[in-house]
Each structure stands twice: as structure tokens, then as C-alpha cells.
Write an enzyme that holds these catalytic residues in place. Structure first.
Site, PDB file in Angstrom:
ATOM      1  N   TRP A  28      10.273   1.263  -0.715  1.00 26.89           N
ATOM      2  CA  TRP A  28      10.481  -0.080  -0.174  1.00 26.89           C
ATOM      3  C   TRP A  28      10.468  -1.150  -1.257  1.00 26.89           C
ATOM      4  O   TRP A  28      11.229  -2.117  -1.188  1.00 26.89           O
ATOM      5  CB  TRP A  28       9.462  -0.398   0.925  1.00 26.89           C
ATOM      6  CG  TRP A  28       9.713   0.417   2.159  1.00 26.89           C
ATOM      7  CD1 TRP A  28       8.890   1.344   2.718  1.00 26.89           C
ATOM      8  CD2 TRP A  28      10.895   0.384   3.000  1.00 26.89           C
ATOM      9  NE1 TRP A  28       9.478   1.899   3.835  1.00 26.89           N
ATOM     10  CE2 TRP A  28      10.700   1.339   4.027  1.00 26.89           C
ATOM     11  CE3 TRP A  28      12.087  -0.331   2.961  1.00 26.89           C
ATOM     12  CZ2 TRP A  28      11.668   1.569   5.024  1.00 26.89           C
ATOM     13  CZ3 TRP A  28      13.044  -0.096   3.941  1.00 26.89           C
ATOM     14  CH2 TRP A  28      12.823   0.841   4.960  1.00 26.89           C
ATOM     15  N   ASP A  76       4.702  -7.408   0.684  1.00 24.89           N
ATOM     16  CA  ASP A  76       5.268  -6.771   1.870  1.00 24.89           C
ATOM     17  C   ASP A  76       4.139  -5.961   2.504  1.00 24.89           C
ATOM     18  O   ASP A  76       3.752  -4.915   1.987  1.00 24.89           O
ATOM     19  CB  ASP A  76       6.433  -5.854   1.443  1.00 24.89           C
ATOM     20  CG  ASP A  76       6.972  -5.005   2.604  1.00 24.89           C
ATOM     21  OD1 ASP A  76       6.441  -5.120   3.732  1.00 24.89           O
ATOM     22  OD2 ASP A  76       7.924  -4.233   2.373  1.00 24.89           O
ATOM     23  N   LYS A 102       5.195  -1.561  12.973  1.00 24.44           N
ATOM     24  CA  LYS A 102       4.214  -0.560  12.533  1.00 24.44           C
ATOM     25  C   LYS A 102       2.807  -0.903  13.001  1.00 24.44           C
ATOM     26  O   LYS A 102       2.099  -0.044  13.506  1.00 24.44           O
ATOM     27  CB  LYS A 102       4.278  -0.394  11.018  1.00 24.44           C
ATOM     28  CG  LYS A 102       5.480   0.456  10.627  1.00 24.44           C
ATOM     29  CD  LYS A 102       6.072   0.213   9.277  1.00 24.44           C
ATOM     30  CE  LYS A 102       7.409   0.944   9.181  1.00 24.44           C
ATOM     31  NZ  LYS A 102       8.267   0.429   8.145  1.00 24.44           N
TER      32      LYS A 102
HETATM   33  C1  LIG Z   1       9.321  -0.002   7.448  1.00 24.47           C
HETATM   34  C2  LIG Z   1       9.181  -0.816   6.240  1.00 24.47           C
HETATM   35  C3  LIG Z   1      10.147  -1.758   5.848  1.00 24.47           C
HETATM   36  C4  LIG Z   1      11.467  -1.929   6.576  1.00 24.47           C
HETATM   37  O1  LIG Z   1      11.326  -2.530   7.795  1.00 24.47           O
HETATM   38  P1  LIG Z   1      12.604  -2.931   8.681  1.00 24.47           P
HETATM   39  O2  LIG Z   1      12.004  -3.811   9.730  1.00 24.47           O
HETATM   40  O3  LIG Z   1      13.176  -1.653   9.206  1.00 24.47           O
HETATM   41  O4  LIG Z   1      13.569  -3.644   7.819  1.00 24.47           O
HETATM   42  C5  LIG Z   1       9.895  -2.538   4.743  1.00 24.47           C
HETATM   43  N1  LIG Z   1       8.760  -2.409   4.040  1.00 24.47           N
HETATM   44  C6  LIG Z   1       7.819  -1.502   4.377  1.00 24.47           C
HETATM   45  C7  LIG Z   1       6.575  -1.405   3.562  1.00 24.47           C
HETATM   46  C8  LIG Z   1       7.992  -0.683   5.482  1.00 24.47           C
HETATM   47  O5  LIG Z   1       7.047   0.212   5.804  1.00 24.47           O
END
Ligand SMILES: *Cc1c(COP(=O)(O)O)cnc(C)c1O
Length: 362
Positions: free
Chosen positions: A102, A172, A196
Site C-alpha cells: 500500500w 494511512d 476494515k
Molecule cells: C485496504 C487498504 C487500502 C485500500 O483501500 P481502498 O478503500 O480499497 O482504496 C489502502 N491502504 C491500506 C493500508 C489498506 O489496508
């Protein structure tokens, strides 16, 4: 009705109590005679939902008043572009630490907006370790510094964050927001896709220091400016209203459960259940990541690097209603995603399954 134990990495498990509450309000929300899905986003009922989601996050995370909390669409992935567009400064590169898939994706998007510099990378070690000490070289001239707090695919997590001085730190936190106490004032910006740890897919929470949002040029597309969403309180256009309602229910549920420190304790307990079995298995189960950097959220493991045995494991687990344990296609093996909203009971069932599987297939 059947409920399985859901170990999918995202969208991921939600508390049954939250789903039941949403179900009870699904057709007639608070006497409005409508579902939240049908409510105008300009109605007083929806304004109240927005207040509940924002204020719940503010209370749980202790978010200071000089930070805005906004809800935007486009997934966490859109933030890989919005962050450098808004917080970047012409002629000053951002610093980014590569700790997995990511953050590498974020780096690719940063490069499309301007220049970007790698301040540390774990790539040589296949991202099984978070770079530390001399392997982290932040520039005092960076426009901002960027980390991915939990590496969903590789199974590593930052437990303490680097001090980047006056350079704003951006994280993030999609896969570990509110999983452990963090001091928001140490960050310039935090973002997290909801699917998540916070609710369903469709809304991304952005927590941003208001002065940093003012760095953006007003030439940027209106929808891509944080400023727009801050000024209009996430109501510039039709926001992801139903996901925001679900976030309100989830944060209220988390508060009832004791807030972030109680959730953190529970996360440590859940992760320990699995890592203890891995560590005591005499090399039957293998955790490929550095022990100090093991994620509390995504427990990645293998069985003697034996793919046939791993296939058997995930198939038999699925038969026992333990769903979604396949590792990411780029890593292989198994991954148990045990985010904030996963139950201790569900993880205990997996722990028991692992013990039994080893006995039968040792
Ligand atoms: C799942 C995830 C993403 C991507 O998320 P989307 O909403 O599908 O764009 C980005 N960063 C991390 C750390 C993730 O676990």
C-alpha cells in the site's frame, strides 16, 4: 440464520449488535418513515447522524479542535493522490517510507503529482520488517512525511511512529485506525477507508490539521480539495450517507465497549492467541515477519511452506465456518485479519482449529 467467523481483510467483520441495530432501523429510521438510504443528506435527521459519526471519532481518538474530520468517497486509494495534491508544496518533495504494497502504491501516485523521495524501504527484506534507526532518513525540507501504519498484506505494523519534527507526518491508518491509542496531535493528517475497522466500504475518514488543508492551490478540482469538504462539512455533494451512518453506529459501539484502550487490550489478546500457537508449534506454523513488527491486525502465517497443506488448511477451516483465511496472492500462505471489530470468541475458534489441524496433519 447463519453467521460465520469472517477473517476477510476488507470489507471485514462487523459487530452483530451493530448489524442488528441497523436492521431494526433499516425501514423506518427514528420515526422518519424512511430508511437512512432514502434520507436527504440535507435533512436534520442526517445532520444528526453526521454529528454522531464525527463526534464519536473525536471523542474516541481525542482529536484536537484544530483538526477537521471529513468523510469522502473514492476509497483509501484516492488519498494517495489527494494527500500530495493538497499537502504537497511546490519544489519540496514528500518523504515516504516503503513498508509494503500500500505504501508503494501511494509512492506511485505521489510521483504522478510531483516528486517524491523514499525515506526508508523494507523492500530488500520483502517488507518483513519495518525500517528503523539509520534505515530511516527523513529530510527536514520535506513537504510532509508519509507512513502506512499497518501493512495489511505483509502483516507488519508500526508500534511507535518516527519523530519528523516540524515536517507533518501523514499516516494511512486504513487497517489499524483506533486499534491502539495514538496522539493525533503528532500527525498532520490521518486517513482510513472504513471497510476494515469502521464500517462498510464507501466512506473514507480524513483527519487533517486545518492549516495544512490551506496549503492547496484552488486550481485543484473542487472535489479533490480537502478545503471544500471541510468548509461544507462533508456535504458539498451527496456524501456516502449510509456508510457514514454505519460508522456512527460502530464508533458508538466501540465507546460502549470501553473505547480505544479497551479495544487495544482486546486486540493484543486476540493476536497473542494466534502468535502463541505459531511460536509453540516447533516450526509447523511459521510467521515470516520480524517478531518486533508483528501486526495485531493481520496475522500472516504459513505451514512449513507447504502449499498443499495450506490449501487443505483453508478448505477445512472454511468447512468449520472460519472464512477468508487465504493469504494475499502476492504473499501466499494464510492471513487472519482480526481487526478491531473481530470477536475474541471468533479468534479462539481459529486458535483451536490450528491446534487440532496440527495434531491431525503434523
Ligand atoms: C485496504 C487498504 C487500502 C485500500 O483501500 P481502498 O478503500 O480499497 O482504496 C489502502 N491502504 C491500506 C493500508 C489498506 O489496508
Amino acid at each position: 440464520m447463519k453467521r460465520v467467523v469472517n477473517f476477510y481483510p476488507g470489507p471485514a467483520a462487523l459487530p452483530l449488535a451493530v448489524l442488528e441495530k441497523a436492521q431494526s432501523e433499516l425501514i423506518d429510521y427514528a420515526g422518519s418513515g424512511m430508511s437512512v438510504m432514502e434520507l436527504s443528506h440535507r435533512s436534520p435527521e442526517f445532520e444528526a447522524i453526521l454529528d454522531r459519526a464525527e463526534n464519536g471519532l473525536r471523542r474516541l481518538m481525542n482529536i484536537p479542535a484544530d483538526y477537521a474530520v471529513i468523510f469522502v468517497g473514492g476509497g483509501a486509494s484516492l488519498q494517495f493522490s489527494m494527500v500530495p495534491m493538497n499537502i504537497g508544496v511546490a519544489g519540496k518533495s514528500p518523504d515516504l517510507v516503503q513498508t509494503g504494497t500500500w505504501s508503494k502504491k501511494a509512492f506511485t501516485e505521489f510521483k504522478k503529482v510531483g516528486d517524491a523521495r523514499v525515506a526508508g524501504t523494507g523492500e530488500a527484506g520483502k517488507f518483513m520488517e519495518i525500517p528503523k534507526g539509520a534505515d530511516l532518513q527523513f529530510s527536514p525540507d520535506a513537504s510532509f512525511a508519509y507512513v502506512c501504519s499497518n501493512n495489511t498484506i505483509e502483516g507488519t505494523q508500526w508500534r511507535s511512529y518516527p519523530n519528523t519534527g516540524a515536517v507533518p507526518l501523514v499516516a494511512d491508518m486504513t487497517s489499524d485506525i483506533m486499534s491502539q491509542p495514538v496522539d493525533v496531535s503528532k500527525f498532520g493528517l490521518i486517513f482510513a477507508g472504513a471497510q476494515k475497522n469502521l464500517g462498510p466500504a464507501g466512506a473514507t475518514v480524513v483527519i487533517v490539521r486545518k492549516d495544512l488543508a490551506e496549503r492547496a492551490s484552488d486550481k485543484i478540482a473542487t472535489m479533490l480539495q480537502y478545503r471544500t469538504h471541510i468548509k461544507e462539512r462533508s456535504l458539498y455533494n451527496t456524501p456516502p450517507s449510509f456508510p457514514m451512518y454505519m460508522i456512527a453506529l460502530v464508533v458508538e459501539w466501540m465507546e460502549k465497549e470501553g473505547g480505544v484502550s479497551a479495544i487495544h487490550k482486546r486486540n493484543e489478546q486476540k493476536a497473542k492467541l494466534l502468535y502463541d500457537i505459531i511460536d509453540a508449534s516447533g516450526g509447523y506454523y511459521l510467521s515470516p515477519v520480524d517478531k518486533a513488527d508483528r501486526s495485531l491486525m493481520n496475522v500472516v502465517f504459513r505451514i512449513k511452506n507447504d502449499e498443499a497443506l495450506e490449501k487443505k488448511f483453508t478448505a477445512e477451516a472454511a468447512n468449520a465456518d472460519l472464512i477468508g483465511l487465504e493469504g494475499h496472492r502476492s504473499v501466499g500462505g494464510m492471513r487472519a485479519s482480526i481487526y478491531n471489530l473481530q470477536t475474541v470468541d471468533g479468534v479462539s475458534r481459529l486458535a483451536q482449529f490450528m491446534t487440532d489441524f496440527r495434531r491431525k496433519n503434523g
